[in-house]
Design a protein around this motif. Structure first.
Motif, mmCIF file in Angstrom:
data_model
loop_
_atom_site.group_PDB
_atom_site.id
_atom_site.type_symbol
_atom_site.label_atom_id
_atom_site.label_comp_id
_atom_site.label_asym_id
_atom_site.label_seq_id
_atom_site.Cartn_x
_atom_site.Cartn_y
_atom_site.Cartn_z
ATOM 1 N N PRO A 90 0.835 -1.195 0.000
ATOM 2 C CA PRO A 90 0.000 0.000 0.000
ATOM 3 C C PRO A 90 0.874 1.250 0.000
ATOM 4 C CG PRO A 90 0.114 -0.907 2.205
ATOM 5 C CD PRO A 90 0.849 -1.858 1.311
ATOM 6 N N ASN A 96 0.653 5.662 1.091
ATOM 7 C CA ASN A 96 -0.091 6.818 1.591
ATOM 8 C C ASN A 96 0.904 7.957 1.631
ATOM 9 O OD1 ASN A 96 -1.715 8.667 2.830
ATOM 10 N ND2 ASN A 96 -1.794 7.606 4.812
ATOM 11 N N LEU A 142 1.971 12.097 1.073
ATOM 12 C CA LEU A 142 1.571 13.491 0.985
ATOM 13 C C LEU A 142 2.193 14.050 -0.282
ATOM 14 C CD1 LEU A 142 0.523 15.595 3.550
ATOM 15 C CD2 LEU A 142 2.226 16.733 2.180
ATOM 16 N N SER A 159 -7.084 11.630 2.106
ATOM 17 C CA SER A 159 -7.623 11.631 3.468
ATOM 18 C C SER A 159 -7.974 13.040 3.922
ATOM 19 C CB SER A 159 -6.604 11.041 4.444
ATOM 20 O OG SER A 159 -6.033 9.879 3.939
ATOM 21 N N LYS A 165 -1.537 -5.267 9.639
ATOM 22 C CA LYS A 165 -1.038 -3.891 9.655
ATOM 23 C C LYS A 165 -0.724 -3.459 11.072
ATOM 24 C CE LYS A 165 -3.886 -2.399 5.865
ATOM 25 N NZ LYS A 165 -4.916 -1.471 5.441
ATOM 26 N N VAL A 192 5.190 2.463 5.094
ATOM 27 C CA VAL A 192 3.842 1.926 4.904
ATOM 28 C C VAL A 192 3.935 0.751 3.933
ATOM 29 C CG1 VAL A 192 1.631 2.414 3.772
ATOM 30 C CG2 VAL A 192 2.580 4.036 5.414
ATOM 31 N N GLY A 193 3.273 -0.338 4.283
ATOM 32 C CA GLY A 193 3.315 -1.519 3.423
ATOM 33 C C GLY A 193 4.323 -2.545 3.901
ATOM 34 N N ASP A 244 -8.189 2.163 8.634
ATOM 35 C CA ASP A 244 -8.377 1.109 7.632
ATOM 36 C C ASP A 244 -9.142 -0.088 8.164
ATOM 37 O OD1 ASP A 244 -6.940 2.700 6.015
ATOM 38 O OD2 ASP A 244 -5.245 1.343 5.738
ATOM 39 N N LYS A 268 -12.597 1.346 7.732
ATOM 40 C CA LYS A 268 -12.903 1.857 6.400
ATOM 41 C C LYS A 268 -12.986 0.739 5.360
ATOM 42 C CE LYS A 268 -11.738 6.070 3.982
ATOM 43 N NZ LYS A 268 -10.872 7.230 3.934
ATOM 44 N N ILE A 299 1.690 6.796 9.149
ATOM 45 C CA ILE A 299 1.252 5.760 10.089
ATOM 46 C C ILE A 299 0.330 4.806 9.353
ATOM 47 C CG2 ILE A 299 0.091 5.271 12.269
ATOM 48 C CD1 ILE A 299 0.886 8.050 13.222
ATOM 49 N N GLU A 300 0.774 3.591 9.217
ATOM 50 C CA GLU A 300 0.027 2.609 8.434
ATOM 51 C C GLU A 300 -1.366 2.383 9.020
ATOM 52 O OE1 GLU A 300 2.130 -0.546 6.889
ATOM 53 O OE2 GLU A 300 0.367 -1.274 5.846
ATOM 54 N N GLY A 301 -2.317 2.242 8.111
ATOM 55 C CA GLY A 301 -3.687 1.953 8.534
ATOM 56 C C GLY A 301 -4.464 3.187 8.936
ATOM 57 N N THR A 302 -3.833 4.345 8.839
ATOM 58 C CA THR A 302 -4.484 5.595 9.225
ATOM 59 C C THR A 302 -4.357 6.597 8.084
ATOM 60 O OG1 THR A 302 -2.615 6.889 10.062
ATOM 61 C CG2 THR A 302 -3.476 5.173 11.509
ATOM 62 N N PRO A 303 -5.065 7.719 8.181
ATOM 63 C CA PRO A 303 -4.920 8.730 7.118
ATOM 64 C C PRO A 303 -3.563 9.445 7.132
ATOM 65 C CG PRO A 303 -6.995 9.007 8.314
ATOM 66 C CD PRO A 303 -6.167 8.039 9.096
ATOM 67 N N MET A 304 -2.759 9.289 8.179
ATOM 68 C CA MET A 304 -1.479 10.003 8.266
ATOM 69 C C MET A 304 -0.545 9.557 7.143
ATOM 70 S SD MET A 304 0.622 12.027 10.153
ATOM 71 C CE MET A 304 2.395 12.301 10.234
ATOM 72 N N PRO A 305 -0.243 10.470 6.192
ATOM 73 C CA PRO A 305 0.584 10.069 5.056
ATOM 74 C C PRO A 305 2.079 10.198 5.331
ATOM 75 C CG PRO A 305 -0.240 12.286 4.708
ATOM 76 C CD PRO A 305 -0.693 11.872 6.090
ATOM 77 N N ALA A 306 2.856 9.548 4.487
ATOM 78 C CA ALA A 306 4.305 9.696 4.554
ATOM 79 C C ALA A 306 4.694 11.022 3.922
ATOM 80 C CB ALA A 306 4.967 8.553 3.802
ATOM 81 N N THR A 325 6.736 13.512 1.603
ATOM 82 C CA THR A 325 7.459 13.379 0.343
ATOM 83 C C THR A 325 8.828 14.014 0.540
ATOM 84 O OG1 THR A 325 5.491 13.337 -1.019
ATOM 85 C CG2 THR A 325 7.499 14.115 -2.069
#
Lengths: 265, 423
Positions: A147, A149, A151, A175, B140, B148-149, B310, B313, B366-373, B375
């Motif tokens: 997967p 996610n 930004l 999100s 997860k 993530v992953g 997740d 969701k 944070i995997e499984g949550t909306p918190m993205p990595a 860039t």
């Protein structure tokens, strides 16, 4: 002069090799064409953004779970794709080689993802872009790929290689702005068609023979409720449609979707 | 023989009888929510009872039972590098000890009341906890040093057991011995592997074409007078199942040393630290790090309140259809609750309060949550958008200052922090 001769020589050898291979295989190709329409009246639901209202509020936003062209009643973003048989490699037309390594852009533009439904091959690279002046994120859960996610900064981009084929469309979502989302399909072969604004769909250069295709639409998943194909009631169990592809054009004709088939009621 | 001795004898006999046949053996709970979802995704109403019981049987064959765990026998995975049977046995089964006095049933003693026998996060106390206990089955884990992953490293997972999860019901298990913590860590991995395998097998069932072959199975039953072809087919089917299990196992074996490397936190004078926090603050509100969108204008964790994690969701999507929600709750999904971005003014960090923990959360998401990595800015391209490691350290420094910053007067916070350091 010497170089030119060598070149001609090489070309001749190449022509012999490839020409020979082609005639030995004599693979023939055919195109699949379909038109999806919705029989009933449909009105898209308007989205009132609750985040970044100053920017997103400027753009008219609609829910894209079902997209119907008011003039032609064509249904956009219906996908038809070749069902991969495990362990069996499908013949791929040489024309597809040109785009095999392409980067495929999934962009954040005007507070929506563009395109809304997309397909790429395992050999392509998915580029997550952001043309907006605000930050977005893109989150996807796959079955066979890791997967992500990420930004995506304003004006930034992130590249993803997705090495494993997926058997179904997978949602990508933002999100931060809950209404933003897309569906992506990853396949080993290039045989996917996605219907355009007028509901027209074409898959070019399929190898001839009998194939099973999956018919998919975001709101309903596999289209498995009865539909009318050229006026004739048809049911594709679990969204599976069998078609024998003949050389040249293969026109399935007009597929009339019911609100039930699209789970609109 | 006096009367009290008789009562004692009777009581003992009764106790033995109870232990012998009174309580049934613990059983794993079926993944009903996922079975429903897989059927929906496949465009069928539901999986047949025979399909689900085949999944149960295959799981039992590869993973054993809650009392007698087994390590799945698959050739293409180095499972011995993640699981050891004696340690799993120490964690599994009813609470007690063996002849040598070594503990047994550690998982049921310390974990099962919240996480459930199956590791589905659905133990008897689960409904009363906020956040809910982790369901290990999707495989997860949130708090880890890997992207993530990726699976958590062994050390990541062990840290959660040793330190607990601040701000939640998950306590620290530092009082257990090393070997006991190791046994429990492995048992969590074991339950997670079992759960992910269950998902794979259910998906395989959902993909079977029962319209054309009503009796299709994942693995056919071969009778004594079966033909060679039938035997061959069954072996191929079994190989396909084992391949799926190997894929699940290999995600763990491959991840054990995949921590994202982090450059050391730059040494700073108090003045430089104040400057760094200011830079962090700018990044917090900017469109590259974008923290403000979810953590809110005042970092109170109130910027995004309608999303789900997740684990929820996956089944209910946006949660807008009450019928769908009710359907999954009836099948065992905990009553959905929205996921809250962390309130950064509390000074409580679930994944750990060390600067490196906060760095990892920002860097990897944070995997499984909306918190993205985040860039990251690629090397050698000054125009590319993204963060540098120093930028992330600035954000970490700013976040660490937030619990001490007055919301009503944020401007003097940096000065006061400086004063505190000089004191």
């Amino acid at each position: 002069m010497y170089h030119r001769l060598t070149l001609i020589g090489c070309a001749a050898v190449a022509a012999l090799v490839f020409g020979g291979a082609a005639s030995a295989m004599a693979q023939q190709w055919g195109d699949l064409e379909m038109d999806f329409v919705l029989g009933d009246a449909f009105k898209a639901e308007k989205i009132v953004p609750d985040k970044d209202v100053a920017f997103c509020g400027k753009h008219p936003l609609f829910r894209e779970n079902v997209v119907v062209d008011p003039a032609t009643k064509g249904v956009k973003n219906v996908a038809v794709y070749l069902l991969a048989t495990p362990g069996k490699k499908v013949a791929v037309h040489p024309d597809y080689e040109k785009t095999a390594k392409d980067e495929v852009l999934l962009d954040n533009k005007d507070c929506r993802y563009e395109p809304h439904v997309l397909a790429l091959r395992t050999s392509n690279t998915l580029v997550l872009g952001n043309s907006d002046p605000i930050g977005h994120n893109m989150k996807a859960e796959f079955f066979n790929n890791p997967p992500f996610n990420d930004l995506i900064p304003a004006g930034g981009k992130v590249k993803k290689t997705l090495k494993a084929a997926e058997s179904a469309f997978v949602p990508v979502q933002c999100s931060i702005h809950g209404w933003m989302g897309s569906y992506v399909l990853i396949k080993d072969d290039p045989y996917v068609g996605i219907s355009d604004e007028k509901g027209h769909l074409v898959i070019k250069n399929l190898p001839v023979g009998e194939h099973t295709f999956i018919v998919w639409q975001e709101n309903t998943g596999y289209i498995s409720k009865p539909v009318k194909v050229n006026g004739k009631a048809t049911t594709w169990a679990r969204g599976r449609m069998k078609v024998t592809i003949k050389p040249g054009a293969n026109k399935i004709g007009k597929v009339e979707l019911t609100p039930e088939a699209l789970k609109l009621k | 023989m006096n009367r009290s001795l008789l009562i004692l004898l009777a009581a003992t006999a009764g106790g033995v009888a109870l232990a012998g046949c009174g309580s049934p053996a613990a059983e794993y709970r079926r993944y009903e929510t996922f079975a429903h979802k897989a059927a929906q995704d496949a465009g069928i109403e539901k999986l047949k009872a025979s399909q689900l019981s085949e999944v149960d049987d295959l799981l039992a064959a590869f993973y054993g039972t809650p009392d007698e765990p087994a390590i799945p026998a698959v050739e293409d995975a180095d499972i011995a590098s993640v699981l050891s049977l004696p340690l799993l046995q120490m964690a599994a089964g009813p609470v007690g000890s063996d002849e040598q006095g070594r503990p047994r049933g550690l998982y049921r003693e310390h974990c099962a009341h919240c996480h459930g026998i199956t590791g589905d996060g659905n133990g008897p106390t689960a409904a009363f906890l906020n956040p809910y206990p982790r369901d290990y089955r999707p495989g997860k884990f949130k708090f880890k040093s890997t992207p993530v992953g990726g699976k958590p490293t062994h050390a990541d997972l062990k840290k959660v057991l040793l330190e607990g999860v601040a701000g939640t019901a998950m306590p620290s298990f530092k009082l257990l011995t090393d070997i006991e913590v190791e046994a429990l860590t492995q048992y969590v991995i074991y339950l997670s592997l079992r759960g992910e395998t269950e998902r794979e097998l259910i998906r395989m069932q959902a993909e079977l074409d029962l319209d054309s072959e009503p009796n299709a199975r994942l693995v056919n039953i071969v009778t004594e007078n079966a033909t060679d072809e039938e035997r061959q087919l069954q072996q191929e089917q079994m190989a396909a199942v084992k391949e799926k299990i190997a894929t699940v196992v290999n995600k763990w074996t491959g991840a054990m040393d995949a921590s994202v490397e982090i450059p050391p936190r730059p040494e700073m004078t108090p003045e430089e630290l104040v400057e760094s926090r200011k830079l962090g603050r700018t990044l917090f509100y900017g469109s590259i790090a974008n923290c403000v969108k979810c953590h809110g204008d005042s970092a109170l964790g109130d910027g995004q309140l309608t999303d789900y994690d997740d684990w929820t969701k996956e089944f209910i999507g946006e949660g807008k259809d009450p019928e769908v929600v009710a359907q999954y709750v009836a099948l065992g999904l905990p009553e959905p609750r929205n996921i809250r971005p962390r309130n950064l003014r509390m000074g409580i960090y679930r994944g750990g309060m060390r600067p490196i923990d906060i760095y990892w959360r920002i860097r990897n998401g944070i995997e499984g949550t909306p918190m993205p990595a985040a860039t990251m800015k690629p090397d050698g391209d000054p125009n590319a958008k993204g963060l540098t490691p120093d930028d992330i350290w600035h954000i970490v420094n700013y976040i660490e200052s937030l619990p001490y910053e007055s919301i009503s007067n944020p401007n003097d916070a940096a000065e006061r922090a400086l004063e505190r350091m000089r004191m």
